[in-house]
Design a protein around this motif. Sequence first.
Motif, PDB file in Angstrom:
ATOM      1  N   PHE A  99      10.124 -33.628  25.793  1.00 52.19           N
ATOM      2  CA  PHE A  99      11.197 -33.138  24.541  1.00 52.19           C
ATOM      3  C   PHE A  99      12.532 -33.839  24.761  1.00 52.19           C
ATOM      4  O   PHE A  99      12.869 -34.326  25.766  1.00 52.19           O
ATOM      5  CB  PHE A  99      11.406 -31.754  24.626  1.00 52.19           C
ATOM      6  CG  PHE A  99      11.809 -31.051  25.967  1.00 52.19           C
ATOM      7  CD1 PHE A  99      13.268 -31.026  26.330  1.00 52.19           C
ATOM      8  CD2 PHE A  99      11.149 -30.598  26.842  1.00 52.19           C
ATOM      9  CE1 PHE A  99      13.780 -30.564  27.290  1.00 52.19           C
ATOM     10  CE2 PHE A  99      11.668 -29.922  28.152  1.00 52.19           C
ATOM     11  CZ  PHE A  99      13.022 -30.115  28.324  1.00 52.19           C
ATOM     12  N   ARG A 100      13.024 -34.074  23.730  1.00 50.28           N
ATOM     13  CA  ARG A 100      14.562 -34.607  23.512  1.00 50.28           C
ATOM     14  C   ARG A 100      15.422 -33.234  23.663  1.00 50.28           C
ATOM     15  O   ARG A 100      15.104 -32.377  23.007  1.00 50.28           O
ATOM     16  CB  ARG A 100      14.666 -35.249  22.266  1.00 50.28           C
ATOM     17  CG  ARG A 100      16.039 -35.807  21.998  1.00 50.28           C
ATOM     18  CD  ARG A 100      16.350 -36.803  20.944  1.00 50.28           C
ATOM     19  NE  ARG A 100      17.680 -37.022  20.527  1.00 50.28           N
ATOM     20  CZ  ARG A 100      18.579 -37.817  21.375  1.00 50.28           C
ATOM     21  NH1 ARG A 100      18.142 -38.118  22.526  1.00 50.28           N
ATOM     22  NH2 ARG A 100      19.906 -37.637  20.645  1.00 50.28           N
ATOM     23  N   PHE A 101      16.435 -33.606  24.521  1.00 50.82           N
ATOM     24  CA  PHE A 101      17.298 -32.542  24.837  1.00 50.82           C
ATOM     25  C   PHE A 101      18.630 -32.808  24.157  1.00 50.82           C
ATOM     26  O   PHE A 101      19.077 -33.927  24.303  1.00 50.82           O
ATOM     27  CB  PHE A 101      17.551 -32.201  26.342  1.00 50.82           C
ATOM     28  CG  PHE A 101      18.340 -30.969  26.655  1.00 50.82           C
ATOM     29  CD1 PHE A 101      17.832 -29.588  26.346  1.00 50.82           C
ATOM     30  CD2 PHE A 101      19.604 -31.152  27.164  1.00 50.82           C
ATOM     31  CE1 PHE A 101      18.471 -28.514  26.328  1.00 50.82           C
ATOM     32  CE2 PHE A 101      20.404 -30.100  27.552  1.00 50.82           C
ATOM     33  CZ  PHE A 101      19.906 -28.564  27.006  1.00 50.82           C
ATOM     34  N   ASP A 102      19.220 -31.949  23.432  1.00 49.80           N
ATOM     35  CA  ASP A 102      20.501 -31.969  22.914  1.00 49.80           C
ATOM     36  C   ASP A 102      21.547 -31.473  23.825  1.00 49.80           C
ATOM     37  O   ASP A 102      21.711 -30.123  23.960  1.00 49.80           O
ATOM     38  CB  ASP A 102      20.746 -31.247  21.458  1.00 49.80           C
ATOM     39  CG  ASP A 102      22.137 -31.398  20.784  1.00 49.80           C
ATOM     40  OD1 ASP A 102      22.950 -31.665  21.330  1.00 49.80           O
ATOM     41  OD2 ASP A 102      21.960 -31.599  19.497  1.00 49.80           O
ATOM     42  N   HIS A 103      22.351 -32.168  24.567  1.00 51.14           N
ATOM     43  CA  HIS A 103      23.288 -31.462  25.584  1.00 51.14           C
ATOM     44  C   HIS A 103      24.571 -30.795  24.793  1.00 51.14           C
ATOM     45  O   HIS A 103      25.140 -30.184  25.754  1.00 51.14           O
ATOM     46  CB  HIS A 103      24.150 -32.942  26.417  1.00 51.14           C
ATOM     47  CG  HIS A 103      22.896 -33.209  27.240  1.00 51.14           C
ATOM     48  ND1 HIS A 103      22.430 -32.921  28.456  1.00 51.14           N
ATOM     49  CD2 HIS A 103      22.252 -34.613  27.123  1.00 51.14           C
ATOM     50  CE1 HIS A 103      21.467 -33.672  29.092  1.00 51.14           C
ATOM     51  NE2 HIS A 103      21.243 -34.589  27.929  1.00 51.14           N
TER      52      HIS A 103
END
Length: 297
Positions: A99-103
């Motif tokens: 998954f892509r993670f939004d920090h």
Amino acid sequence: MDAENRIHAASKFLLQSPPGEINDVLNDVRNIISDDESLQTGILPALREYNLAQFITAEVPGHQHQCIVSEAARVQQAGGEGDEEQQDRFWDPRSRTSFRFDHLALEASDLEPIEPDADSEPFRLALENSSLTYLSAHFHDGVAAVFSTQGNPDRFIIQVVANKYNPSNFWSGRWRSEYIVNLNERTLEGKILVNVHYYEQGNVQLSTSHTVSLELPQTISAENATASASKVLAIVETEESKYQTSLNEAYQDMGEKTFKGLRRALPMTRAKMDWDKVLGYKLGQELSASKGGFAAA
């Protein structure tokens, strides 16, 4: 101070944020930057570094569990680091997805299926099951993850994180532990990190770490995955219990000796000094001394 220096200062503040309080720090540094767009762009590297180091957890869309965002969870790209979007892709071995993670928002998105390594998956899965059993027995609210190592089917990383936030009572805390299991070298290398923050009418922080370096028994092997994984987690349980006990003893010693030594002792009367009358106290002592002298004469 120019914008670049303000961003640098804000990033340093963020990296020192106590557990669960990074949003409070972020809101405070907004006043330093006074430009939300520049702030979000400029502090992204610091947020990424903080989240990976602190084992920030994320909800996995479509699944009923959380995963750990860390360096061990980062999806390795062939041929280098790749672009920034690829740097922020992580994998959850438990659901077999990346998954892509939004920090900034701390959210996972853009899920993709990912197949585990066939050679390492049986032992990794056994370690995962044992880790979840250990987690449920010792952590009220924690997350555990087990990662295999690309290119090395005999090396595994166990990570555990547990957070306790209680802002109404002005304290927060985080427990992190990481263990590298190397079946080929028969070693268990690990570290435990504890951060606690008390901030009621003050600001007291505890930041401590403990390293573990042990040789694994000969009976632990990939061929006997379930039993071997249980033995590995039994070793982890023993080490973490010993460290927890040492922390409790240190706290007790601090309460009974260290902090008492810092406190101002009460007078023999057991009453607090009234500093508004301190001159009167002094005068009374002088009179008593004089009276004693007359009596002696």
